[in-house]
Design an enzyme around this catalytic site. Sequence first.
Site, PDB file in Angstrom:
ATOM      1  CG  ASP A  51      23.642  48.958 -15.800  1.00  0.00           C
ATOM      2  OD1 ASP A  51      22.529  48.412 -15.684  1.00  0.00           O
ATOM      3  OD2 ASP A  51      24.716  48.416 -15.448  1.00  0.00           O
ATOM      4  CG  ASP A  62      26.388  44.013 -16.087  1.00  0.00           C
ATOM      5  OD1 ASP A  62      25.219  43.819 -15.737  1.00  0.00           O
ATOM      6  OD2 ASP A  62      26.999  43.276 -16.876  1.00  0.00           O
ATOM      7  CD  GLU A  67      24.314  41.894 -11.982  1.00  0.00           C
ATOM      8  OE1 GLU A  67      25.181  42.116 -12.835  1.00  0.00           O
ATOM      9  OE2 GLU A  67      23.246  41.321 -12.235  1.00  0.00           O
ATOM     10  CG  HIS A 123      17.393  44.408 -15.981  1.00  0.00           C
ATOM     11  ND1 HIS A 123      18.019  44.827 -14.823  1.00  0.00           N
ATOM     12  CD2 HIS A 123      18.352  43.875 -16.756  1.00  0.00           C
ATOM     13  CE1 HIS A 123      19.309  44.562 -14.902  1.00  0.00           C
ATOM     14  NE2 HIS A 123      19.556  43.982 -16.064  1.00  0.00           N
ATOM     15  CG  ASP A 124      19.026  40.566 -15.105  1.00  0.00           C
ATOM     16  OD1 ASP A 124      20.045  40.967 -14.510  1.00  0.00           O
ATOM     17  OD2 ASP A 124      18.823  40.734 -16.326  1.00  0.00           O
TER      18      ASP A 124
HETATM   19  O1  TEU Z   1      23.318  40.096 -15.054  1.00  0.00           O
HETATM   20  C1  TEU Z   1      24.213  39.133 -14.592  1.00  0.00           C
HETATM   21  C2  TEU Z   1      23.544  37.831 -14.435  1.00  0.00           C
HETATM   22  O2  TEU Z   1      24.149  36.858 -14.101  1.00  0.00           O
HETATM   23  C3  TEU Z   1      22.063  37.777 -14.614  1.00  0.00           C
HETATM   24  O3  TEU Z   1      21.718  37.989 -15.958  1.00  0.00           O
HETATM   25  C4  TEU Z   1      21.512  36.457 -14.170  1.00  0.00           C
HETATM   26  O4  TEU Z   1      21.599  35.548 -15.225  1.00  0.00           O
HETATM   27  C5  TEU Z   1      20.089  36.749 -13.775  1.00  0.00           C
HETATM   28  O5  TEU Z   1      20.189  37.669 -12.702  1.00  0.00           O
HETATM   29  C6  TEU Z   1      19.332  35.518 -13.361  1.00  0.00           C
HETATM   30  O6  TEU Z   1      20.029  34.814 -12.391  1.00  0.00           O
HETATM   31  C7  TEU Z   1      23.891  41.259 -15.614  1.00  0.00           C
HETATM   32  C8  TEU Z   1      22.753  42.073 -16.204  1.00  0.00           C
HETATM   33  O7  TEU Z   1      21.863  42.452 -15.151  1.00  0.00           O
HETATM   34  C9  TEU Z   1      22.052  41.216 -17.230  1.00  0.00           C
HETATM   35  O8  TEU Z   1      20.882  41.872 -17.737  1.00  0.00           O
HETATM   36  C10 TEU Z   1      23.039  40.933 -18.357  1.00  0.00           C
HETATM   37  O9  TEU Z   1      22.432  40.048 -19.283  1.00  0.00           O
HETATM   38  C11 TEU Z   1      24.316  40.282 -17.807  1.00  0.00           C
HETATM   39  O10 TEU Z   1      24.828  40.908 -16.640  1.00  0.00           O
HETATM   40  C12 TEU Z   1      25.423  40.356 -18.837  1.00  0.00           C
HETATM   41  O11 TEU Z   1      25.809  41.711 -18.976  1.00  0.00           O
END
Ligand code: TEU
Length: 540
Positions: free
Chosen positions: A95, A190, A242, A316-317
């Site tokens: 990642d 990311d 992403e 994970h989000d």
């Molecule tokens: O996520 C980007 C992001 O916008 C998400 O955290 C979003 O808030 C979530 O999908 C709910 O809508 C990436 C990573 O996956 C995340 O874990 C990180 O916190 C973020 O970037 C910052 O690096």
Amino acid sequence: MSFKEKVIYQIYPKSFMDTNRDGMGDLQGITQKIPYLEKLGIDMIWLSPIYKSPQKDNGYDVADYTAINPMFGTMADFDRLIETAKAHGIEIMLDMVFNHVSIEHEWFQKALAGEKKYQDYFILRDEPTDWISKFGGNAWAPFGDSGKYYLHLYDVTQADLDWRNPEVREELFDVLHFWMDKGIKGFRFDVINVIGKDEVLKDCPQDDGKPAYTDRPINHEYIQLMNRATFGKDPEIVTVGEMSSTTIENCVLYTNREREELTMTFNFHHLKVDYEDGRKWTQAPFDFEKLKELFHTWGTQMSEEQGWNALFWNNHDQPRAINRFIKGKEHRVVGAKMLASMIHLNRGTPYVYMGEEIGMIDPDFDSMEQYIDIESLNAYQELLDAGIKPQEAFEIVKSKSRDNSRIPVQWTAEQYGGFSEVEPWISVGKSVPEINVEKELKEGSIFSYYQKLIQLRKEYPVIAKGSYEAFVPDNQQIYGYIRRFENHRLLVLNNFFSKETTIEVPKEFLAGKILISNYDDPKIEEQIILKPYQSLAIYC
Ligand code: TEU
Ligand code: CA
């Protein structure tokens, strides 16, 4: 094997398997589970960040891109993981968090200490814009006592890098070469569609970063530069971007092979259909019409214009998909299988998020004290500040928190789910006794269903290579699609509701065979009754 036949498994290392009794997952734990993943049949493992980090955003705040965070183990542990995985036919995807670094990264520290070279690595302004952070609050913070401000689209401890600076790009390309030299065959980038900021930054309406910094045209140039300087030289390497709040048009541009950008993209529109008015921190039943329309629009246009989607329900989000789309505990198993079929037989590369293969669900926490995720804690406070009562605010966070998917994988029915012998960094889910790998392998059927889907993708080219066309797009309950490749075709029907429904089977499929279903195979007739959450795939 083409990337179109691969299935990728995401591991959130902190919650996968703890082998040194510190309550946190580690690399040795992943190595120990490689035979389990080989049994599942996946081809590549995407590891969420394992680098040196203060862990304010669980590793997405990187303090050194080429050092392993000691909480996960050593570089020798990582080399052993790559080797073991390879010996079991599994590649590793890392990642790459290239939009920002932790303020504890030496680049930011040197910038704070006054080194001009490193100050130019960041986005510093005398006059901040009115931008807001994705994690709530202002997107600018004071840069030491310089009187300037630094940009942080995410947490205040995550300082945005200035991709306009060729030295920044060179540093990041060197990071990719470092990991490529170690045999890494995959990279997840990311929030890679927000790296392109204009020289002059202006106040502007904040529609999830548009037009300020999301999908800026310059992004494609930066990604092409990165492709040509690094991973584009190795045809085996798979890349996925992403894309926060992106468009189909941009995703075709990001993934059409002739453009030398990325292999595929994640977009999240289908995971916002249970947001009220597009606002995440709300509670609303999911909008099936919107979900179906999104999959048909994206599937059709990406197919016609040769783009390539990453297909997923969980990561994970996100809260677990079963909790969002499947009503009633009694439907968990058939629902998990329907959701799996719908993704794995579709056009794109399927991702399995750790625990999804056994039908894991949200943890059902009892109090806010159990939540750790910075985005969730900020959201709870913002809900209270907006006058929402604590219990309602808690219910909203409980339904949408990223912690829902960050609880330890449930390996056994033991106290901490067999994840650790000591109390884990985050509470385990209440469903540990009923839902765990040991029980699933002994008497369950979700794991074997995933095994079959993963195998079908390799056996039937229509799945990996077929076109996409919507089927019964106006049906109120069924999301259906047809795949076609050479003289073969596949009809996939998914009943998204807990009541049965009838469907007409097109003549061209009446002589077909059932490839997979989550109920006992029905007879193929002109009219078929789909049971609650039934998925059915007919192949000719
Ligand atoms: O996520 C980007 C992001 O916008 C998400 O955290 C979003 O808030 C979530 O999908 C709910 O809508 C990436 C990573 O996956 C995340 O874990 C990180 O916190 C973020 O970037 C910052 O690096
Ligand atoms: Ca550990």
